[in-house]
Design a protein around this motif. Structure first.
Motif, short mmCIF file in Angstrom:
data_model
loop_
_atom_site.label_atom_id
_atom_site.label_comp_id
_atom_site.label_asym_id
_atom_site.label_seq_id
_atom_site.Cartn_x
_atom_site.Cartn_y
_atom_site.Cartn_z
N ALA A 228 -9.63 -17.81 -24.39
CA ALA A 228 -9.57 -17.29 -25.76
C ALA A 228 -9.62 -15.77 -25.76
O ALA A 228 -10.35 -15.15 -24.98
N TRP A 229 -8.83 -15.17 -26.65
CA TRP A 229 -8.89 -13.74 -26.88
C TRP A 229 -10.08 -13.45 -27.79
O TRP A 229 -10.46 -14.28 -28.61
N ASN A 230 -10.66 -12.27 -27.66
CA ASN A 230 -11.74 -11.90 -28.56
C ASN A 230 -11.39 -10.65 -29.34
O ASN A 230 -10.46 -9.91 -28.98
N ARG A 231 -12.13 -10.46 -30.41
CA ARG A 231 -11.86 -9.36 -31.34
C ARG A 231 -11.95 -8.00 -30.67
O ARG A 231 -11.12 -7.12 -30.91
N GLN A 232 -12.97 -7.80 -29.81
CA GLN A 232 -13.15 -6.50 -29.18
C GLN A 232 -11.95 -6.11 -28.33
O GLN A 232 -11.49 -4.96 -28.36
N THR A 233 -11.42 -7.07 -27.57
CA THR A 233 -10.26 -6.79 -26.72
C THR A 233 -9.06 -6.40 -27.55
O THR A 233 -8.34 -5.43 -27.24
N VAL A 234 -8.82 -7.14 -28.63
CA VAL A 234 -7.66 -6.85 -29.48
C VAL A 234 -7.79 -5.47 -30.11
O VAL A 234 -6.81 -4.70 -30.16
N GLU A 235 -8.98 -5.13 -30.60
CA GLU A 235 -9.13 -3.82 -31.23
C GLU A 235 -8.92 -2.70 -30.22
O GLU A 235 -8.34 -1.66 -30.54
N GLN A 236 -9.37 -2.89 -28.98
CA GLN A 236 -9.13 -1.88 -27.94
C GLN A 236 -7.64 -1.68 -27.72
O GLN A 236 -7.18 -0.54 -27.54
N LEU A 237 -6.88 -2.76 -27.73
CA LEU A 237 -5.43 -2.63 -27.56
C LEU A 237 -4.81 -1.84 -28.69
O LEU A 237 -3.95 -0.97 -28.47
N LEU A 238 -5.26 -2.12 -29.91
CA LEU A 238 -4.66 -1.48 -31.08
C LEU A 238 -5.08 -0.02 -31.22
O LEU A 238 -4.44 0.74 -31.96
N ARG A 239 -6.12 0.39 -30.54
CA ARG A 239 -6.59 1.77 -30.63
C ARG A 239 -6.23 2.61 -29.41
O ARG A 239 -6.58 3.78 -29.34
N ASN A 240 -5.53 2.03 -28.47
CA ASN A 240 -5.16 2.78 -27.27
C ASN A 240 -3.97 3.69 -27.57
O ASN A 240 -2.91 3.23 -27.99
N PRO A 241 -4.12 5.00 -27.35
CA PRO A 241 -3.02 5.93 -27.67
C PRO A 241 -1.77 5.73 -26.82
O PRO A 241 -0.72 6.30 -27.14
N ILE A 242 -1.86 4.90 -25.77
CA ILE A 242 -0.65 4.66 -24.98
C ILE A 242 0.40 3.93 -25.80
O ILE A 242 1.59 3.95 -25.46
N LEU A 243 -0.01 3.30 -26.91
CA LEU A 243 0.97 2.66 -27.79
C LEU A 243 2.04 3.64 -28.25
O LEU A 243 3.19 3.26 -28.46
N ALA A 244 1.65 4.90 -28.40
CA ALA A 244 2.60 5.95 -28.81
C ALA A 244 3.00 6.82 -27.63
O ALA A 244 3.52 7.92 -27.82
N GLY A 245 2.72 6.35 -26.39
CA GLY A 245 3.12 7.09 -25.20
C GLY A 245 2.19 8.22 -24.82
O GLY A 245 2.54 9.06 -23.99
#
Length: 452
Positions: A228-245
């Motif tokens: 199962a995925w957890n909330r903390q992991t998902v939020e870390q993904l969404l806040r990682n600046p690598i999303l914008a390079g």
């Protein structure tokens, strides 16, 4: 400590990172044994802190040194060098003071220190000073090397962001990041769902239901079967600046600050973020809008702890998941309070659940004695104090469980499996009967018939 009176000793060895030029734990201990043997001392114990930095961890905070201080019967502690014990002068003095209080002293194999004389103690402090200077020099070199790698666009090590992988640098030495074909699509979908207004919990549930591959972990999972995925992991993904390079860069962030600033990134001389378009899956502006969306949510899971709006503690550690037999957690979904299972992720809204339970409590248990009064009178006396209300509720409940229901349905009281403690009665004195199958109390019909 008089070195001529030493009869029994213990050995202490520490190493932060194993390198070719490092003196290994085994070599440190072997040198200590030979030192003790040459002086006719009996070694009664060996204590080790492997993989522990002396710069970050004080001696008293290390398991090996703490175990050493808890031991008895030694006159001296043999170390390889002063810097194996401490890299800061203050830490060295505190450790030495702890040994002095128990009548023991320090002996270093490679550093000729004699802690029995003022001159020897002064020399030992000087060695500790040099150790601290060396540690600061190492930190400076590491920072400089990291800055150079970042400037060259190379991967500096550490955790690899989800959706990416580390490869050999095709244009020179070192390693660089590139998109991971197996996971980058899942990352794009997670970001898209967040942009469409889905909550972090909803995205975690979706990733779990779709069997999306989990992030690669350095340490094995405690429960390998839990996918199962957890909330903390998902939020870390969404806040990682690598999303914008962009490349995260937080050189001044304190250890206590667990949540990094998503805009603390590598910047050019003009202060603009350095962006690698080959790594980006959204634009800089889209990333900023995503962060504002996450920050604006009122759900406790989406905000910093200091900024969270607390949910009612009425049902805190009071409700169990009927499938997983674990307590449901308090949270919020679309700004509405909910209870959710941390394992199977089922949820139930509290907007209807709380009044439903309160109504049953006061109707079915209102006449029961409680704290020198009755449940109903006590409930009225505590007013809106949620913690006092919780105490009253738990004093009457023998079991309260929630079973899974149809997704998307409104509040379904058949999901609520409630069993009162012995003595439960309605106002007219008719006893409540629990079903033997699931140990829950059911509501009476209008003709006061018990469904058994």
């Amino acid at each position: 400590m008089n070195i001529n009176q030493v009869r029994r000793c213990v050995l202490y060895a520490r190493l932060s990172v194993t390198k070719e030029e490092s003196v290994s734990i085994a070599r440190q201990l072997e040198s200590g044994r030979k030192y003790a043997e040459a002086r006719g001392w009996e070694v009664i114990g060996e204590f080790v802190d492997d993989g522990v930095s002396a710069t970050v961890n004080r001696p008293e905070d290390r398991k090996g040194w703490a175990a050493l201080l808890a031991a008895d019967g030694f006159d001296a502690v043999v170390i390889w060098k002063v810097d194996r014990l401490a890299r800061r002068v203050l830490d060295f003095l505190h450790a030495d003071e702890a040994l002095q209080k128990r009548g023991a002293g320090l002996v270093a194999v490679e550093d000729p220190i004699d802690m029995t004389s003022p001159q020897g103690r002064a020399f030992a402090v000087m060695l500790a000073v040099f150790g601290e200077m060396e540690a600061e020099g190492i930190r400076a070199r590491v920072r400089a090397a990291r800055a150079h790698l970042i400037k060259d666009g190379r991967f500096v090590g550490g955790g690899i962001p989800y959706g990416y992988r580390s490869i050999e640098n095709p244009d020179g030495p070192g390693r660089v990041l590139e998109k991971d074909a197996e996971r980058i699509g899942w990352l794009r979908e997670a970001v898209l769902l967040a942009q469409q207004g889905k909550t972090v919990n909803a995205i975690a549930t979706w990733l779990t239901d779709q069997h999306a591959p989990l992030p690669v972990r350095r340490k094995p999972r405690l429960d390998p079967e839990n996918r199962a995925w957890n909330r903390q992991t998902v939020e870390q993904l969404l806040r990682n600046p690598i999303l914008a390079g962009m490349t995260p860069h937080n050189p001044g962030r304190a250890k206590s600050d667990k949540r990094a600033d998503p805009f603390a990134v590598v910047r050019d001389e003009g202060g603009a973020p350095v962006i690698d378009e080959s790594l980006a899956i959204i634009t800089f502006d889209e990333f900023g809008e995503l962060q504002r969306t996450l920050d604006a949510r009122d759900s406790p899971q989406a905000r910093k702890r200091s900024e969270r709006e607390p949910t009612s503690p009425l049902l805190s550690r009071a409700v169990l998941c009927d499938d997983c037999d674990v307590y449901l957690y308090r949270g919020a979904n679309q700004k509405q309070p909910v209870l959710y299972c941390p394992k199977c992720r089922q949820t139930i809204g509290r907007t209807r659940l709380d009044p439903y339970l309160i109504d049953r409590l006061l109707t079915e248990r209102g006449a029961e004695p409680h704290a020198g009064s009755t449940v109903l009178e006590r409930w009225r006396a505590v007013g809106t104090d949620e913690r006092a209300r919780r105490e009253i509720l738990l004093s009457q409940v023998a079991s309260l469980r929630i079973r899974r229901g149809v997704v998307g349905r409104y509040f379904d009281d058949e999901r609520v499996l409630l069993r009162w403690r012995p003595g439960a009665r309605f106002d007219d004195g008719v006893p409540v009967v629990a079903r033997a199958a699931d140990l829950r109390v059911v509501e009476l019909s209008t003709d006061q018939r018990v469904d058994a």
